[in-house]
Design a protein around this motif. Structure first.
Motif, PDB file in Angstrom:
ATOM      1  N   ARG A 143      37.865  40.999  77.032  1.00 14.13           N
ATOM      2  CA  ARG A 143      37.808  40.345  78.338  1.00 14.13           C
ATOM      3  C   ARG A 143      36.464  39.654  78.522  1.00 14.13           C
ATOM      4  N   PRO A 247      34.735  35.999  89.825  1.00 16.50           N
ATOM      5  CA  PRO A 247      36.061  35.579  89.350  1.00 16.50           C
ATOM      6  C   PRO A 247      35.993  34.248  88.609  1.00 16.50           C
ATOM      7  N   PRO A 250      41.188  29.809  89.097  1.00 15.05           N
ATOM      8  CA  PRO A 250      42.523  29.651  88.510  1.00 15.05           C
ATOM      9  C   PRO A 250      42.680  28.382  87.670  1.00 15.05           C
ATOM     10  N   SER A 264      44.828  35.581  79.340  1.00 11.93           N
ATOM     11  CA  SER A 264      44.175  36.045  80.567  1.00 11.93           C
ATOM     12  C   SER A 264      44.716  37.417  80.940  1.00 11.93           C
ATOM     13  N   GLN A 265      43.928  38.143  81.689  1.00 14.87           N
ATOM     14  CA  GLN A 265      44.326  39.457  82.187  1.00 14.87           C
ATOM     15  C   GLN A 265      43.804  39.637  83.606  1.00 14.87           C
ATOM     16  N   ARG A 266      44.557  40.395  84.379  1.00 15.53           N
ATOM     17  CA  ARG A 266      44.083  40.758  85.709  1.00 15.53           C
ATOM     18  C   ARG A 266      43.340  42.083  85.614  1.00 15.53           C
ATOM     19  N   ALA A 268      41.863  45.163  87.537  1.00 19.06           N
ATOM     20  CA  ALA A 268      42.036  45.847  88.817  1.00 19.06           C
ATOM     21  C   ALA A 268      40.691  46.335  89.356  1.00 19.06           C
ATOM     22  N   SER A 278      37.922  43.259  95.002  1.00 15.56           N
ATOM     23  CA  SER A 278      39.364  43.014  94.859  1.00 15.56           C
ATOM     24  C   SER A 278      39.651  42.740  93.388  1.00 15.56           C
ATOM     25  N   ASP A 279      40.934  42.701  93.035  1.00 13.43           N
ATOM     26  CA  ASP A 279      41.309  42.375  91.661  1.00 13.43           C
ATOM     27  C   ASP A 279      40.852  40.960  91.328  1.00 13.43           C
ATOM     28  N   ILE A 280      40.539  40.724  90.041  1.00  7.93           N
ATOM     29  CA  ILE A 280      40.157  39.384  89.605  1.00  7.93           C
ATOM     30  C   ILE A 280      40.888  39.046  88.315  1.00  7.93           C
ATOM     31  N   LEU A 281      41.015  37.757  88.047  1.00 14.82           N
ATOM     32  CA  LEU A 281      41.620  37.271  86.809  1.00 14.82           C
ATOM     33  C   LEU A 281      40.502  36.818  85.876  1.00 14.82           C
TER      34      LEU A 281
END
Length: 357
Positions: A143, A247, A250, A264-266, A268, A278-281
């Protein structure tokens, strides 16, 4: 720690240092090509006494994950009596595709985005590598994390990269981070030298060097892709400076995945609660195994079959990163055409549908 003078092409930058590859179209100079068998002897798993049939496997730096992975897979092949005389040597991700294309190494570990660039003849490679074949996708994944000091400068990545007071730390110029940063800046219509001229400072070093620079307040941003990501991020989160993960926008993620060869991965919030609200990509870089189109079909079939049959805990014993290897994903969007022997092994296992490749 010195600032980066320029993140120039790692292929062109080594020109004139040791061995220049022959050919009118070939101007890639690789210091590794000139190394003799004797200079590599003892770097990896033992091969038969005769070196005439040895299959050299280029990995990564001796103290890195790829060196461990390649040696572990070579040992697995030996334990399973595949009859493959594999010899692991050190390598560099950006150069490994060239080693295979030129016949210097029979196998190599490679990053998908660089393999894709090599096949297409895109920078940093100067012409299409038509001989490259792969063992598919999804062997390991890292990542990408961009870390900012809390309350420091802009909040979004695009603005940070043009922030004139930014002091950004990242690994060496041939690293995944540095090569990815060049592609990110191209997407935003700028370059490293332009940002340096405006006042942005880039600092390179090992992960340990960069963490020390961070703790000492010498850099305010870090761009890292730690293989086993928890330890480095945990050290930052528990350190003496408040930090946050930035982040990736997008549209940038879409560009990297659709046009450059990334995934890509989210991530948590629960994974790094001290660094996220918060979650990020995030983008991810996946690795592959590279061979040439002339690599023996039976050898490729045996090795691929071995990888399929040992997916799970056994490959996890080689390296924890291989626990995520999923044979069902091997043929999904490979960065280079699958080798014919790999296709046969996938069909043997019922993992390749008619017309899929």
């Amino acid at each position: 720690m010195d600032s980066v003078s320029a993140l120039t092409s790692p292929i062109r930058r080594v020109a004139g240092r040791r061995s220049v590859l022959r050919g009118v179209a070939l101007t890639l100079a690789l210091p590794w090509v000139g190394r003799s068998w004797a200079s590599d002897h003892g770097e990896g798993e033992a091969a038969p006494a005769s070196t005439s049939s040895v299959m050299e496997w280029a990995s990564g730096p001796r103290d890195g994950d790829w060196f461990t992975i390649a040696n572990g897979l070579a040992k697995l092949a030996q334990d399973k009596d595949l009859g493959l005389p594999l010899r692991v040597v050190t390598g560099v991700g950006v150069v490994n595709p060239t080693r295979v294309q030129m016949g210097v190494s029979k196998l190599a570990l490679g990053w998908n985005f660089l393999t894709r660039a090599a096949v297409k003849g895109e920078a940093p490679y100067q012409f299409p590598y038509e001989k490259l074949r792969s063992f598919g996708s999804g062997y390991t994944s890292v990542r990408h994390y961009f870390i900012a000091a809390a309350g420091q400068g802009p909040d979004d990545l695009k603005s940070i990269l043009s922030y004139r007071q930014a002091r950004i730390g990242l690994p060496a110029r041939d690293s995944v981070e540095s090569m990815t940063l060049r592609r990110i800046l191209e997407f935003y219509g700028t370059r490293i030298d332009a940002l340096r001229a405006s006042g942005v400072r880039f600092v390179t070093g090992s992960h340990a060097d960069l963490i020390a620079a961070w703790n000492d307040g010498k850099v305010d941003y870090l761009y890292l892709t730690p293989f086993q990501n928890t330890s480095v991020l945990a050290e930052i989160a528990q350190g003496n400076r408040r930090a946050r993960l930035v982040p990736f926008p997008p549209d940038l993620i879409a560009h990297l995945t659709q046009n450059v060869g990334f995934s890509s991965q989210r991530v948590a919030k629960a994974m790094h609660p001290l660094l996220m609200t918060s979650d990020i990509l995030v983008p991810t870089t996946e690795s592959t195994i590279l061979v040439a189109d002339t690599f023996p079909e039976d050898a490729a079939r045996k090795l691929m079959r071995c990888l399929i049959e040992n997916a799970g805990p056994r490959l996890g014993q080689v390296h924890p990163a291989l626990l995520t290897f999923n044979p069902e994903m091997v043929a999904v969007n490979p960065s280079a055409p699958l080798h014919s022997g790999v296709e046969l092994a996938l069909r043997d296992a019922g993992l390749l549908r008619s017309g899929q490749v």
